[in-house]
Design an enzyme around this catalytic site. Structure first.
Site, PDB file in Angstrom:
ATOM      1  N   GLU A  23       0.816  -1.217   0.000  1.00 47.07           N
ATOM      2  CA  GLU A  23       0.000   0.000   0.000  1.00 47.07           C
ATOM      3  C   GLU A  23       0.850   1.268   0.000  1.00 47.07           C
ATOM      4  O   GLU A  23       0.846   2.046   0.934  1.00 47.07           O
ATOM      5  CB  GLU A  23      -0.970  -0.030   1.187  1.00 47.07           C
ATOM      6  CG  GLU A  23      -1.987  -1.149   1.025  1.00 47.07           C
ATOM      7  CD  GLU A  23      -2.913  -1.345   2.202  1.00 47.07           C
ATOM      8  OE1 GLU A  23      -4.098  -1.613   1.982  1.00 47.07           O
ATOM      9  OE2 GLU A  23      -2.445  -1.229   3.354  1.00 47.07           O
TER      10      GLU A  23
ATOM     11  N   GLU B  70      -4.041 -10.243   0.040  1.00 46.13           N
ATOM     12  CA  GLU B  70      -4.907 -10.149   1.219  1.00 46.13           C
ATOM     13  C   GLU B  70      -6.334 -10.449   0.793  1.00 46.13           C
ATOM     14  O   GLU B  70      -6.812  -9.919  -0.215  1.00 46.13           O
ATOM     15  CB  GLU B  70      -4.852  -8.759   1.860  1.00 46.13           C
ATOM     16  CG  GLU B  70      -3.512  -8.375   2.431  1.00 46.13           C
ATOM     17  CD  GLU B  70      -3.493  -6.957   2.993  1.00 46.13           C
ATOM     18  OE1 GLU B  70      -4.587  -6.432   3.336  1.00 46.13           O
ATOM     19  OE2 GLU B  70      -2.403  -6.370   3.079  1.00 46.13           O
TER      20      GLU B  70
END
Length: 944
Positions: free
Chosen positions: A410, A484
């Site tokens: 991220e 994820e």
């Protein structure tokens, strides 16, 4: 500008990162873990106050855990202004000092720090040695010129923040200190430095800096030895290959003078197939993974070797074969364990800059293409980014278990990421590159060339329909990997099995990693705490850190077993009177396990058989079984797979289609009487009282003994789970559960009538200040099976889907023991029940309680046919139920486990349906099929 803010000062005198090893000869390794002198300063170091008394603390440790500052949990928001590379002028610091002994100054001496947050300034005997940053990366310094024979003093100045803190914005508690091992290495002059080991077909190729006698060993037996300078190779005839199921390793031993170094290596080849499948040694493999943080409820980031090994052993018990090291390299011993125990590892470097998404008020996005405010695009930060991936690679390059390098998490996708990717591609031709942000931005920015920057199409938390679209899209020529998925926060995750049904159908879908392994928490006076619970937290993300597949103490929950079920390596289906057993292992014959099947009829075992099945990987076998003739509640065949210790590694239940005998329903000639307030139904020694005001049962008596403590109620509310957060409340007026005020309910009775054999009630449910969302008709009929309760309901067309719908019965507190025939024995929901099985079980209210860090809905059971409350009521039908000493309001109001106080009754829910739990705290919205979204509902059950 302070030195630790300068981007040209990310290290000084730190040695070039080498492959991880610790020489094994006597005297080579001196561990400095233990008691250190310590001083904490709430601002930058001040020489004038250094002479105050020293505290004594244990190293490794995190100073917030020890009471120096408070812990702080934040997910993405930086805990200081976003003004890179500057950090606050008031920058706390810890100063560490201890003695160590050197016996021989004619050797080379090095000090190694395996983890220090956020930066380290090192002194030996009062002399400055060097500087490093990169909290989860190893730092080694040559201290040979600074030590003397006998007593020496090491001093380490550790600052809370530095420029490197901007690229360590991971979702975790923010801790500081020397939190991993510290040790001295004493080595001979001219010793080996770096070692680089690769395998090619049946050859082990070795490059190293120096000269040594190099031996190849297999199970302790020396196969070959040779003297080599800088490089050598070994030919292994018919090598046993390494995989996560059978992690076979060979040993290389390097001897130079008295120094001995060993490295373990396995023969493994990772490939991507023509159909974009993931291949290990020529065999298609699905990656059944989890994300792993280093977290301990009492010690923060500090985990012992035994604790790390326990994590891996528990993962094995849950059939996990893959780990993503989110979001940094772990201690190197963890990777040694992965090699030896068998896991496929995605090694992620210590890099995340998520907080830039929120650096302006109201901003929330990844507007990073060519945006120089994002440091991933700023050339001044290039060296800092490259430093992270180079050190991660060079430390861990010899680990057989690593199949891919990840450039971080991220962080947008900028030019500095491209430099990191180029380094890996030029350096490692055997493994893959993962960069989720490249795939994310390929879609969001219509930059489909970005797909090429990563070897995987990798996205987080995609709905299953979107995954199917990727699998069927011929233009996407990459494997799809979920770095994820299935956010395991609180009661959940509720969607794992559905993902894996799809993954097994498509080669391109290679698997993924559940977020995440264990709950992050800090225990205070026995109570688990989270963000916002601590003094001086200027920003926090509440309990979003409590998102583990296992609890903080590593005990399992229902979601743990759901993952185990989804990941298990055996499947069984029923074909007529045959069980089809399929081996889902990639490299293991089922004959290494014990297979057992059990036939149960109405909850009782009627036949069982154990055997060893000879089934090759990915093959099936058919077993003929005998079927019962009839059943009352249901007949099931349960298939089990046990390892050599007797542990159940897989379970599959199939219902056998057997004719069901049904008790004939006979209406009873009950005595019915009424007054202004109630209607009473009596038969033999049973008495039921219906309130004319609520339309609900307010009394049930058996032999004149009251069975209810309080009247029954028709309700829809449940204590929201962590995964309900987005449907629970959207700023108060959005169409959500709290906007309908489901938790503040009114029942209105329009009409109640006594007919020939029944009592009929017409009414509605409405939240305070809202129009009715549900109109109902309830019919009560006394039969030989008990009081039949029939509910007909119409839900308002524009009403949001309901949390649940059913009746709540409040019995005396002591009536909390029960037995049931339904899905058990743990809590289960319509989307969280793959691991459960139909059967006959016994329990009580206390056993049903699940100790989630934030109290929430728990303890549900689906597909129930009967429920017997000991010494009280029985319920029959087809329903879901819950038995608890807590009401939904009690659970919803408590923020921590110590705030819960038991009620003075036992609350029993008999529900038509309870909506699924999903994983929408971060994952996709709950699929339609798991929502109680029907607009017309018919539900009936019996009370006896």
């Amino acid at each position: 500008m302070r030195a630790y803010e300068r981007l040209t000062h990310i290290c000084e005198n730190r040695m070039k990162q080498r492959a991880y090893y610790i020489p094994e000869n006597e005297g080579a390794y001196t561990l400095l873990n233990g008691l250190w002198n310590f001083k904490y300063y709430n601002c930058d170091y001040n020489e004038n106050i250094e002479n105050k008394e020293w505290d004594v603390i244990t190293v490794p440790s995190c100073w917030q855990i020890l009471g120096y500052e408070s812990p702080n949990y934040t997910n993405f928001c930086y805990p200081y202004p976003v003004d890179p590379p500057y950090v606050p002028d008031v920058n706390p610091m810890g100063v560490y000092m201890r003695e160590f002994e050197i016996l021989d100054v004619f050797q080379k001496h090095y000090i190694v720090f395996e983890g220090v947050s956020s930066c380290l300034e090192l002194y030996i005997n009062g002399n400055y040695v060097g500087y490093t940053q990169g909290s989860h990366l190893q730092a080694e310094f040559d201290i040979s010129d600074f030590v003397v024979v006998g007593k020496n003093i090491v001093k380490a100045k550790v600052r809370k923040w530095c420029s490197g803190s901007y690229i360590e914005d991971q979702d975790m508690f923010r801790f500081n200190g020397i939190f991993r091992d510290v040790y001295i290495l004493s080595r001979p002059e001219g010793h080996i430095k770096d070692i680089d080991i690769t395998t090619e077909n049946n050859v082990i190729n070795i490059k190293f800096e120096g000269s040594a006698d190099v031996s190849l060993l297999d199970n302790g037996i020396e196969l070959e030895r040779k003297y080599a300078e800088n490089e050598c190779s070994f030919l292994v005839e018919k090598p046993i290959k390494w995989n996560a199921e059978k992690p076979y390793l060979y040993t290389l031993r390097f001897k130079y003078k008295e120094e001995v170094i060993t490295q373990k290596i396995g023969f493994v080849e990772y490939k991507i197939g023509k159909d974009y499948e993931f291949i290990v040694n020529g065999v298609e493999v699905k990656l059944k993974g989890v994300n792993h943080h280093d977290t301990h409820p009492n010690n923060g980031w500090c985990m012992t070797d035994d604790e790390l090994k326990k994590d891996l052993l528990l993962m094995k018990k849950l059939n996990i074969n893959t780990i993503r090291t989110s979001h940094y390299p772990p201690t190197p011993k963890f990777l040694n364990m992965c090699d030896e125990m068998g896991f496929y590892v995605m090694l992620e470097t210590d890099l995340e800059i998520h907080g830039f998404c929120f650096s302006y008020p109201g901003e929330n996005g990844y507007d990073v293409i060519d945006n120089p405010e994002w440091i991933c695009n700023n050339p001044d930060w290039k060296d800092s980014f490259i430093d992270r991936i180079e050190r991660a690679y060079n430390r861990d390059k010899n680990h057989t278990s690593i199949f891919s390098w990840s450039t971080g998490n991220e962080s947008g996708h900028g030019t500095n990421h491209l430099e990191m990717i180029s380094f890996i591609r030029e350096t490692d031709k055997k493994r893959f590159v993962h960069c989720e942000d490249a795939s994310r931005m390929a879609v969001s920015e219509n930059r489909f060339d970005f797909y090429e920057h990563s070897d995987f199409n990798s996205r987080m938390y995609l709905p299953i329909d979107d995954m199917l679209a990727i699998a069927e899209n011929q233009d996407i020529k990459q494997p799809y990997f979920m770095c994820e998925y299935s956010h395991a926060m609180g009661n959940g995750p509720g969607d794992v099995c559905d993902y894996w049904k799809l993954i097994y159908k498509h080669k391109k879908l290679i698997g993924g990693c559940i977020w995440e392994w264990a709950d992050h928490t800090v225990i205070v006076d026995g109570v688990p705490k989270y963000g916002g619970d601590f003094k001086d937290e200027l920003t926090n993300d509440a309990n979003f850190c409590c998102d583990g597949l296992v609890f903080a103490d590593r005990s399992f929950k229902a979601g743990s077993y759901e993952a185990k079920k989804a990941y298990q390596f055996m499947d069984c289906t029923l074909d007529g009177d045959c069980i089809i057993v399929k081996n889902l292992y990639d490299f293991t014959n089922l004959n290494e396990y014990k297979f057992k099947y059990v036939i149960e009829n109405d909850g009782k075992e009627v036949f069982s058989k154990e055997m060893i099945l000879d089934v090759e990987p990915k093959k099936s076998i058919s077993l003929k079984i005998s079927l019962p003739k009839s059943t009352s509640l249901g007949t099931y065949v349960n298939c089990y797979l046990y390892d050599k210790t007797g542990y159940e590694v897989a379970m599959v239940q199939n219902e056998i289609p057997v004719k069901k005998t049904v008790q004939q329903e006979i209406l009873l000639n009950a005595d019915v009487s009424e007054d202004e307030h109630i209607i009473k139904i009596s038969y033999d020694n049973d008495e039921y009282v219906i309130s004319k005001h609520s339309g609900m049962i307010e009394s049930i008596k058996k032999n004149k003994k009251e069975q209810l403590k309080y009247p029954c109620a028709l309700t829809v509310w449940r204590a929201p789970t962590d995964n309900d957060i987005n449907i629970k409340n959207k700023w108060g007026w959005y169409n959500c559960w709290e906007s309908e005020n489901f938790n503040r309910l009114f029942t209105k009775v329009y009409d109640i009538t006594i007919e020939e054999k029944s009592i009929k009630v017409k009414g509605s449910l409405a939240g305070v200040s809202r129009r009715p969302f549900l109109h109902f008709e309830i019919e009560y009929i006394l039969t030989n099976k008990g009081l039949k309760t029939k509910l007909y309901a119409n839900v308002r067309e524009n009403c949001i889907w309901l949390p649940r719908l059913g009746f709540e019965f409040k019995l005396p507190y002591e009536n909390d023991k029960f037995s049931y025939f339904g899905m058990g024995d743990m809590e289960n929901y319509c989307d969280l029940r793959g691991f459960a099985k139909m059967g006959y079980y016994e329990s009580d209210a206390d056993k049903e309680y699940v100790n989630y860090i934030m109290p929430q809905e728990h303890g549900n059971h689906t597909d129930t046919k009967l429920l017997n409350i000991k010494n009280s009521l029985s319920f029959f039908g087809n329903f879901e139920f819950n038995v608890s000493h807590y009401t939904a309001d009690m659970l919803a109001e408590a923020r921590h486990i110590d705030e819960l106080k038991k009620s003075d009754f036992t609350n029993i829910r008999i529900d038509y349906k309870v909506s699924g739990v999903g994983s929408n705290s971060c994952g996709p919205v709950l699929p339609e099929k798991y929502r109680l979204a029907e607009k017309k509902i018919c539900f009936n059950f019996y009370i006896k």
